[in-house]
Design an enzyme around this catalytic site. Structure first.
Site, PDB file in Angstrom:
ATOM      1  N   GLU A 249       0.909  -1.133  -0.016  1.00 52.92           N
ATOM      2  CA  GLU A 249      -0.069  -0.200   0.041  1.00 52.92           C
ATOM      3  C   GLU A 249       0.869   1.278   0.006  1.00 52.92           C
ATOM      4  O   GLU A 249       1.467   1.653   0.889  1.00 52.92           O
ATOM      5  CB  GLU A 249      -0.760   0.068   1.246  1.00 52.92           C
ATOM      6  CG  GLU A 249      -1.679  -1.135   1.679  1.00 52.92           C
ATOM      7  CD  GLU A 249      -2.934  -1.098   0.608  1.00 52.92           C
ATOM      8  OE1 GLU A 249      -3.494  -0.187   0.474  1.00 52.92           O
ATOM      9  OE2 GLU A 249      -3.427  -2.169   0.106  1.00 52.92           O
ATOM     10  N   CYS A 283      -2.585   9.331   2.628  1.00 55.69           N
ATOM     11  CA  CYS A 283      -2.086   8.682   1.182  1.00 55.69           C
ATOM     12  C   CYS A 283      -3.327   8.997   0.620  1.00 55.69           C
ATOM     13  O   CYS A 283      -3.218   8.992  -0.768  1.00 55.69           O
ATOM     14  CB  CYS A 283      -1.836   7.376   1.425  1.00 55.69           C
ATOM     15  SG  CYS A 283      -3.220   6.287   2.031  1.00 55.69           S
TER      16      CYS A 283
HETATM   17  P1  NAD Z   1       8.442   4.929   4.505  1.00 57.88           P
HETATM   18  O1  NAD Z   1       8.552   4.239   3.365  1.00 57.88           O
HETATM   19  O2  NAD Z   1       9.699   5.613   4.772  1.00 57.88           O
HETATM   20  O3  NAD Z   1       8.536   3.933   5.827  1.00 57.88           O
HETATM   21  C1  NAD Z   1       7.402   2.897   6.012  1.00 57.88           C
HETATM   22  C2  NAD Z   1       8.074   1.837   6.932  1.00 57.88           C
HETATM   23  O4  NAD Z   1       9.054   1.088   6.118  1.00 57.88           O
HETATM   24  C3  NAD Z   1       8.892   2.342   8.210  1.00 57.88           C
HETATM   25  O5  NAD Z   1       8.369   1.133   9.186  1.00 57.88           O
HETATM   26  C4  NAD Z   1      10.189   2.142   8.116  1.00 57.88           C
HETATM   27  O6  NAD Z   1      11.238   1.610   8.976  1.00 57.88           O
HETATM   28  C5  NAD Z   1      10.277   0.804   7.013  1.00 57.88           C
HETATM   29  N1  NAD Z   1      11.229   0.809   6.043  1.00 57.88           N
HETATM   30  C6  NAD Z   1      12.143   1.751   5.566  1.00 57.88           C
HETATM   31  N2  NAD Z   1      13.267   1.385   4.643  1.00 57.88           N
HETATM   32  C7  NAD Z   1      12.896   0.040   4.739  1.00 57.88           C
HETATM   33  C8  NAD Z   1      13.731  -1.175   4.119  1.00 57.88           C
HETATM   34  N3  NAD Z   1      14.809  -1.039   3.442  1.00 57.88           N
HETATM   35  N4  NAD Z   1      13.175  -2.416   4.543  1.00 57.88           N
HETATM   36  C9  NAD Z   1      12.071  -2.709   5.067  1.00 57.88           C
HETATM   37  N5  NAD Z   1      11.431  -1.465   5.691  1.00 57.88           N
HETATM   38  C10 NAD Z   1      11.723  -0.366   5.622  1.00 57.88           C
HETATM   39  O7  NAD Z   1       7.110   5.622   4.535  1.00 57.88           O
HETATM   40  P2  NAD Z   1       6.351   6.601   5.866  1.00 57.88           P
HETATM   41  O8  NAD Z   1       7.005   7.868   5.662  1.00 57.88           O
HETATM   42  O9  NAD Z   1       6.446   5.901   6.933  1.00 57.88           O
HETATM   43  O10 NAD Z   1       5.099   6.761   5.374  1.00 57.88           O
HETATM   44  C11 NAD Z   1       4.599   7.567   4.243  1.00 57.88           C
HETATM   45  C12 NAD Z   1       4.234   6.975   2.962  1.00 57.88           C
HETATM   46  O11 NAD Z   1       3.172   5.963   3.411  1.00 57.88           O
HETATM   47  C13 NAD Z   1       3.653   8.030   2.138  1.00 57.88           C
HETATM   48  O12 NAD Z   1       4.124   7.680   1.002  1.00 57.88           O
HETATM   49  C14 NAD Z   1       2.072   7.789   2.100  1.00 57.88           C
HETATM   50  O13 NAD Z   1       1.347   7.842   1.050  1.00 57.88           O
HETATM   51  C15 NAD Z   1       2.176   5.984   2.319  1.00 57.88           C
HETATM   52  N6  NAD Z   1       1.016   5.746   2.897  1.00 57.88           N
HETATM   53  C16 NAD Z   1       0.131   4.798   2.122  1.00 57.88           C
HETATM   54  C17 NAD Z   1      -0.911   4.328   2.484  1.00 57.88           C
HETATM   55  C18 NAD Z   1      -1.871   3.331   1.557  1.00 57.88           C
HETATM   56  O14 NAD Z   1      -2.872   2.885   2.202  1.00 57.88           O
HETATM   57  N7  NAD Z   1      -1.597   3.348   0.436  1.00 57.88           N
HETATM   58  C19 NAD Z   1      -1.555   4.487   3.734  1.00 57.88           C
HETATM   59  C20 NAD Z   1      -0.662   5.045   4.581  1.00 57.88           C
HETATM   60  C21 NAD Z   1       0.428   5.731   4.216  1.00 57.88           C
END
Ligand code: NAD
Length: 478
Positions: A249, A283
């Site tokens: 997502e 999002c």
């Molecule tokens: P992010 O991708 O920076 O981090 C999300 C998670 O991934 C965190 O727990 C982080 O520690 C982890 N992560 C980072 N690098 C990783 C790796 N190499 N391997 C595994 N895990 C890793 O996102 P964010 O800043 O926390 O959230 C914001 C983003 O989330 C926005 O782009 C937003 O649109 C999206 N979002 C989407 C939905 C949806 O339903 N489509 C819902 C909420 C947020």
């Protein structure tokens, strides 16, 4: 000043101390709130071992018994709304009213998924042979890794663990390093409901270390990830070596189309709240507006007034603010830079446009930009802040073409009183969701999923539930 809380990983039904820690800060004032484990690959493997050991026994329980645990947990959450909401607000910055909605919605979501206990169904398929039955069973995948973002951190725990558990999987959750506290509070309450050990586990840490170890492990049968496109892409690379099932997502850049025949008051209120809610860090919310020329001046004047009137500040100091800070310095700087770039490229600033001078909080002014063009970064990349870029269009056809011209495809919306226009939008908008004459907010019984770079698979409802199962087809002859 109060001491930071020390949280511990929750592995195999036990809270365990760790060697290394990360610090969590309040984005309203940059005060240290807590210390949480910086989990190593070894911690992750122990959590996965626990989840693996628990899975067969958990799946062997009737689904209705698994659901009873989710109902019990929902009631625990409802008994602790004030404390949980405060925990969320303190580390994430959303206003308390929204944090309370998040907790209550999470409890309702657990109940909703628990109710599937008596509704998960397989199929009996017609055979070509006279004495044969073909059965399709739905079975759990095994061990799920749930990786969470920070914007709705509490709800996202349930969005992953509830469908995973009701279908007989076990789970290891990694919360965002920005907002892990609420996940440990969730685990603390879950620990009181008597769930078999190992069914639900939490390991906190960075994405680069903990998230990477979790998604690269051969022990994981499914990765359920919510977050950015960049991280989603890295996770896909990790999943590739083990062919691990993925549910992604990712981000959005939701277009909102406002036609000449729209109810303007409705459009202004819905789009404005879409940019204000959670400080624009959602999002599915309106990230760009295409307004038809005939109503453009009036729409821009009204939405600029409404944005300007927004009260913002520290939600734990003033309960009446409508908008809190952004999550961190990097988010704030990114939004400020995008607005500056847009202005340099010809966008006109109607209101806002600066970092707000409110002590140490990461506040950005509610901002409206007009004269935007499709080739500008601000119309193409996710802003994730309280900034609304507006472009004027002459027809619905033009608006739909521009809306679809985007690397994201999560949600979209249109405001019109003309049924033909609404139906054309249904047919031609190329998105996972379209909201017609209402705010962008999905229902738990729907299916939240995006096309293009917004993800793979989806969440919620029947279709989201079955993502956590695989089919097993049995041919019985005789
Ligand atoms: P992010 O991708 O920076 O981090 C999300 C998670 O991934 C965190 O727990 C982080 O520690 C982890 N992560 C980072 N690098 C990783 C790796 N190499 N391997 C595994 N895990 C890793 O996102 P964010 O800043 O926390 O959230 C914001 C983003 O989330 C926005 O782009 C937003 O649109 C999206 N979002 C989407 C939905 C949806 O339903 N489509 C819902 C909420 C947020």
């Amino acid at each position: 000043m109060s001491q930071p809380i020390i949280y511990q990983n929750y592995i195999n039904g036990v809270f365990e101390s760790s060697q290394q820690h990360l610090e969590v800060f309040n984005p309203s004032n940059q005060r240290l709130v807590s210390q949480v484990p910086a989990s190593t690959a070894a911690d992750v493997e122990r959590a996965l071992d626990a989840a693996r050991a628990a899975q067969k026994g958990w799946a062997a329980k009737p689904a209705v018994e698994r659901g009873a645990f989710l109902h019990r947990l929902a009631n625990k959450l409802r008994d602790n709304v004030a404390h949980l909401a405060r925990t969320i607000t303190e580390e994430q910055g959303k206003v308390l009213g929204l944090a309370e909605v998040e907790v209550n919605f999470t409890a309702d979501y657990l109940d909703y998924m628990a109710e599937w206990g008596r509704r998960i169904e397989g199929e009996i398929i017609q055979s070509d042979r006279p004495k044969e039955n073909i059965f399709l069973f739905r079975k759990p995948l095994g061990v799920v890794a749930g990786i969470l973002p920070w914007n709705f951190p509490f709800f996202l725990i349930a969005r992953k663990m509830a469908p995973a558990l009701i279908t007989g999987n076990t789970i290891v959750i990694k919360p965002s390093e920005e907002t892990p506290n609420n996940c440990f509070e969730f685990a603390r309450l879950l620990n009181e409901i008597g769930l078999p050990k190992g069914v639900f586990n939490v390991v906190s840490g960075t994405g680069a270390e903990t998230g990477n170890a979790l998604t690269a492990s051969q022990q994981v049968d499914m990765i359920s990830f919510t977050g950015s496109v960049e991280t989603g892409s890295r996770i896909m690379a990790n999943a590739a070596s083990n062919i691990t099932k993925l549910n992604l997502e990712l981000g959005g850049k939701a277009p909102s189309i406002v036609l000449d025949d729209a109810d303007l008051e409705l459009a202004v209120n819905a789009i404005r709240s879409s940019r204000i809610i959670n400080t624009g860090q959602v999002c599915n919310c309106a990230e760009r507006v295409y307004v038809q020329r005939g109503v453009a001046d009036e729409f821009i004047a009204r939405i600029a007034n409404a944005m300007e009137a927004t009260r913002y500040g520290d939600p734990l100091v003033d309960r009446d603010v409508e908008m809190g800070p952004m999550i961190n310095r990097a988010g704030l700087d990114k939004v400020a830079a995008m607005v500056e770039t847009a202005r340099r490229n010809g966008a006109e600033l109607i209101t806002g446009g600066s970092i707000a001078d409110l002590g140490k909080g990461f506040h950005y002014q509610p901002t409206v930009l007009t004269s935007c063009r499709q080739d500008m970064e601000i119309m193409r990349k996710e802003i994730f802040g309280p900034v609304l870029p507006i472009q004027i269009i002459d027809s619905l056809d033009e608006a739909i073409t521009l809306a679809n011209d985007c690397e994201y495809g999560l949600t979209s919306s249109i405001y019109t009183r003309n049924l033909g226009h609404a139906m054309q939008a249904c047919r031609e908008l190329d998105f996972g969701e379209t909201y017609i004459n209402r705010e962008n907010f999905e229902a738990m019984q729907g299916f939240h999923a995006g096309v293009r770079k917004s993800g793979i698979g989806g969440a919620d409802g029947k279709h989201g539930l079955y993502e956590y199962t695989h089919s097993h087809v049995v041919y019985l002859e005789g």
